[in-house]
Scaffold this motif. Structure first.
Motif, PDB file in Angstrom:
ATOM      1  N   ILE A 197       0.386  -4.929   5.423  1.00 39.83           N
ATOM      2  CA  ILE A 197       0.948  -5.389   4.150  1.00 39.83           C
ATOM      3  C   ILE A 197      -0.190  -5.741   3.194  1.00 39.83           C
ATOM      4  O   ILE A 197      -0.175  -5.369   2.010  1.00 39.83           O
ATOM      5  N   LEU A 198      -1.195  -6.435   3.706  1.00 40.17           N
ATOM      6  CA  LEU A 198      -2.342  -6.810   2.875  1.00 40.17           C
ATOM      7  C   LEU A 198      -3.135  -5.575   2.453  1.00 40.17           C
ATOM      8  O   LEU A 198      -3.566  -5.465   1.293  1.00 40.17           O
ATOM      9  N   LEU A 199      -3.328  -4.636   3.373  1.00 37.56           N
ATOM     10  CA  LEU A 199      -4.045  -3.412   3.034  1.00 37.56           C
ATOM     11  C   LEU A 199      -3.313  -2.633   1.947  1.00 37.56           C
ATOM     12  O   LEU A 199      -3.931  -2.119   1.009  1.00 37.56           O
ATOM     13  N   ASP A 200      -1.986  -2.534   2.060  1.00 38.43           N
ATOM     14  CA  ASP A 200      -1.202  -1.838   1.030  1.00 38.43           C
ATOM     15  C   ASP A 200      -1.358  -2.521  -0.325  1.00 38.43           C
ATOM     16  O   ASP A 200      -1.492  -1.850  -1.356  1.00 38.43           O
ATOM     17  N   MET A 233      -3.927 -12.854  12.836  1.00 32.59           N
ATOM     18  CA  MET A 233      -3.156 -12.038  11.888  1.00 32.59           C
ATOM     19  C   MET A 233      -2.470 -10.898  12.646  1.00 32.59           C
ATOM     20  O   MET A 233      -3.111 -10.183  13.418  1.00 32.59           O
ATOM     21  N   THR A 234      -1.176 -10.724  12.409  1.00 36.98           N
ATOM     22  CA  THR A 234      -0.457  -9.636  13.063  1.00 36.98           C
ATOM     23  C   THR A 234      -0.798  -8.299  12.414  1.00 36.98           C
ATOM     24  O   THR A 234      -1.278  -8.246  11.273  1.00 36.98           O
ATOM     25  N   VAL A 235      -0.536  -7.210  13.145  1.00 31.17           N
ATOM     26  CA  VAL A 235      -0.808  -5.879  12.613  1.00 31.17           C
ATOM     27  C   VAL A 235       0.051  -5.612  11.376  1.00 31.17           C
ATOM     28  O   VAL A 235      -0.418  -5.040  10.387  1.00 31.17           O
ATOM     29  N   ALA A 236       1.323  -6.032  11.432  1.00 23.57           N
ATOM     30  CA  ALA A 236       2.211  -5.810  10.289  1.00 23.57           C
ATOM     31  C   ALA A 236       1.679  -6.504   9.038  1.00 23.57           C
ATOM     32  O   ALA A 236       1.668  -5.919   7.943  1.00 23.57           O
ATOM     33  N   LEU A 237       1.220  -7.751   9.191  1.00 30.25           N
ATOM     34  CA  LEU A 237       0.682  -8.481   8.042  1.00 30.25           C
ATOM     35  C   LEU A 237      -0.597  -7.821   7.543  1.00 30.25           C
ATOM     36  O   LEU A 237      -0.821  -7.734   6.326  1.00 30.25           O
ATOM     37  N   LEU A 238      -1.432  -7.353   8.463  1.00 32.57           N
ATOM     38  CA  LEU A 238      -2.663  -6.672   8.063  1.00 32.57           C
ATOM     39  C   LEU A 238      -2.359  -5.478   7.169  1.00 32.57           C
ATOM     40  O   LEU A 238      -3.004  -5.288   6.124  1.00 32.57           O
ATOM     41  N   GLY A 296      -9.533   2.487  -2.387  1.00 34.18           N
ATOM     42  CA  GLY A 296      -8.127   2.867  -2.303  1.00 34.18           C
ATOM     43  C   GLY A 296      -7.917   4.070  -1.406  1.00 34.18           C
ATOM     44  O   GLY A 296      -6.944   4.141  -0.644  1.00 34.18           O
ATOM     45  N   LEU A 297      -8.842   5.017  -1.471  1.00 32.84           N
ATOM     46  CA  LEU A 297      -8.759   6.234  -0.653  1.00 32.84           C
ATOM     47  C   LEU A 297      -8.738   5.884   0.831  1.00 32.84           C
ATOM     48  O   LEU A 297      -7.881   6.363   1.585  1.00 32.84           O
ATOM     49  N   GLY A 298      -9.677   5.037   1.252  1.00 31.00           N
ATOM     50  CA  GLY A 298      -9.743   4.670   2.661  1.00 31.00           C
ATOM     51  C   GLY A 298      -8.524   3.905   3.131  1.00 31.00           C
ATOM     52  O   GLY A 298      -7.982   4.168   4.216  1.00 31.00           O
ATOM     53  N   ILE A 299      -8.062   2.968   2.315  1.00 33.33           N
ATOM     54  CA  ILE A 299      -6.914   2.152   2.700  1.00 33.33           C
ATOM     55  C   ILE A 299      -5.654   2.990   2.834  1.00 33.33           C
ATOM     56  O   ILE A 299      -4.933   2.904   3.841  1.00 33.33           O
ATOM     57  N   PHE A 300      -5.374   3.831   1.847  1.00 33.68           N
ATOM     58  CA  PHE A 300      -4.128   4.592   1.879  1.00 33.68           C
ATOM     59  C   PHE A 300      -4.158   5.717   2.904  1.00 33.68           C
ATOM     60  O   PHE A 300      -3.109   6.121   3.410  1.00 33.68           O
ATOM     61  N   ALA A 301      -5.346   6.234   3.219  1.00 33.35           N
ATOM     62  CA  ALA A 301      -5.437   7.247   4.273  1.00 33.35           C
ATOM     63  C   ALA A 301      -4.976   6.663   5.604  1.00 33.35           C
ATOM     64  O   ALA A 301      -4.194   7.291   6.342  1.00 33.35           O
ATOM     65  N   VAL A 302      -5.443   5.471   5.904  1.00 35.93           N
ATOM     66  CA  VAL A 302      -5.090   4.833   7.176  1.00 35.93           C
ATOM     67  C   VAL A 302      -3.643   4.334   7.151  1.00 35.93           C
ATOM     68  O   VAL A 302      -2.883   4.537   8.110  1.00 35.93           O
ATOM     69  N   ALA A 303      -3.238   3.693   6.057  1.00 38.20           N
ATOM     70  CA  ALA A 303      -1.864   3.173   5.969  1.00 38.20           C
ATOM     71  C   ALA A 303      -0.841   4.304   6.019  1.00 38.20           C
ATOM     72  O   ALA A 303       0.202   4.181   6.676  1.00 38.20           O
ATOM     73  N   GLY A 304      -1.147   5.410   5.333  1.00 41.64           N
ATOM     74  CA  GLY A 304      -0.233   6.548   5.361  1.00 41.64           C
ATOM     75  C   GLY A 304      -0.138   7.165   6.741  1.00 41.64           C
ATOM     76  O   GLY A 304       0.951   7.535   7.204  1.00 41.64           O
ATOM     77  N   CYS A 305      -1.267   7.273   7.421  1.00 41.03           N
ATOM     78  CA  CYS A 305      -1.276   7.817   8.782  1.00 41.03           C
ATOM     79  C   CYS A 305      -0.463   6.926   9.715  1.00 41.03           C
ATOM     80  O   CYS A 305       0.329   7.415  10.524  1.00 41.03           O
ATOM     81  N   ARG A 306      -0.639   5.627   9.595  1.00 34.31           N
ATOM     82  CA  ARG A 306       0.090   4.702  10.474  1.00 34.31           C
ATOM     83  C   ARG A 306       1.596   4.796  10.262  1.00 34.31           C
ATOM     84  O   ARG A 306       2.363   4.841  11.232  1.00 34.31           O
ATOM     85  N   LYS A 307       2.015   4.838   9.004  1.00 35.90           N
ATOM     86  CA  LYS A 307       3.454   4.900   8.759  1.00 35.90           C
ATOM     87  C   LYS A 307       4.039   6.200   9.305  1.00 35.90           C
ATOM     88  O   LYS A 307       5.137   6.210   9.871  1.00 35.90           O
ATOM     89  N   ALA A 308       3.302   7.295   9.156  1.00 31.56           N
ATOM     90  CA  ALA A 308       3.775   8.577   9.690  1.00 31.56           C
ATOM     91  C   ALA A 308       3.890   8.524  11.210  1.00 31.56           C
ATOM     92  O   ALA A 308       4.843   9.054  11.790  1.00 31.56           O
ATOM     93  N   LEU A 309       2.930   7.884  11.874  1.00 33.39           N
ATOM     94  CA  LEU A 309       3.005   7.739  13.331  1.00 33.39           C
ATOM     95  C   LEU A 309       4.207   6.895  13.731  1.00 33.39           C
ATOM     96  O   LEU A 309       4.903   7.206  14.714  1.00 33.39           O
ATOM     97  N   LEU A 310       4.482   5.842  12.981  1.00 29.85           N
ATOM     98  CA  LEU A 310       5.635   4.998  13.271  1.00 29.85           C
ATOM     99  C   LEU A 310       6.946   5.757  13.097  1.00 29.85           C
ATOM    100  O   LEU A 310       7.941   5.442  13.762  1.00 29.85           O
ATOM    101  N   TYR A 311       6.951   6.761  12.210  1.00 32.09           N
ATOM    102  CA  TYR A 311       8.146   7.576  11.995  1.00 32.09           C
ATOM    103  C   TYR A 311       8.232   8.735  12.986  1.00 32.09           C
ATOM    104  O   TYR A 311       9.102   9.590  12.865  1.00 32.09           O
TER     105      TYR A 311
END
Length: 204
Positions: free
Chosen positions: A8-11, A1-6, A100-115
């Protein structure tokens, strides 16, 4: 599984479980089906929309495609028809909220790092992503937001986002860092409820 797909599934999972928690609160408040769907959608997408607006990613992901709104709405429908099954879980709103708290904390952090944000700003944005939906849900249900009175709540999101950023800094593979950080944040939140952990309060 690619990181991007992971991610997407987490979101998708985060949106769904937050939608479930919002719908459960609406059911307990005896909202009608429309109110249940509104609270499910608001809880499921609000944190991500705030994240995207702060990053300048407009329109937000929740408005670019139908999927976030559809997933959150599906969560509301599931609660409407299968509430007794969901209530078999021990404290379902708290459990769903923690996931939901754990998933969005990590997903939000990752998107901010990508930006291009530095780690401190990315971690902060991860926390905002994680607590935004729950805050809006509680306000709409005329409750005091959990982030203000349940001590290890935003702190659990902070710990998860910081753990993710820290793992990346130490060179841990992205997918492993993400899954580990989500588990850490969820586990910390659940453990705090189970064992009654809390931060110091001012003297009366």
């Amino acid at each position: 599984m690619t990181v991007a797909l992971l991610f997407i599934l987490l979101d998708a999972v985060g949106t769904f479980v937050f939608g479930l928690s919002g719908a459960m609160v609406a059911m307990r408040r005896r909202f009608d089906i429309f109110g249940i769907l509104v609270l499910a959608v608001a809880t499921g997408v609000a944190g991500g929309m705030v994240r995207d607006l702060l990053l300048g990613s407009t329109p937000p992901d929740a408005l670019r495609t139908v999927w976030p709104l559809a997933i959150a709405s599906l969560a509301g429908v599931c609660v409407f028809f299968f509430k007794p099954l969901i209530e078999r879980l021990n404290r379902p709103v708290m459990l769903l909220d923690a996931i939901g708290l754990g998933i969005f904390a990590v997903a939000g952090c990752r998107k901010a790092l990508l930006y291009g944000l530095d780690a401190p700003g990315a971690v902060l944005l991860g926390v905002i992503s994680a607590v935004g939906g729950g805050v809006l849900r509680d306000i709409m249900a005329t409750e005091v937001p959990r982030v203000l009175h349940e001590d290890i709540y935003a702190l659990a999101a902070l710990a998860g986002a910081a753990a993710y950023a820290g793992c990346l800094w130490f060179g841990v593979q992205d997918s492993i860092a993400a899954v580990g950080a989500v588990i850490f944040a969820v586990g910390l939140r659940l453990a705090s409820v189970r064992f009654g952990w809390h931060l110091p309060h001012p003297p009366k």
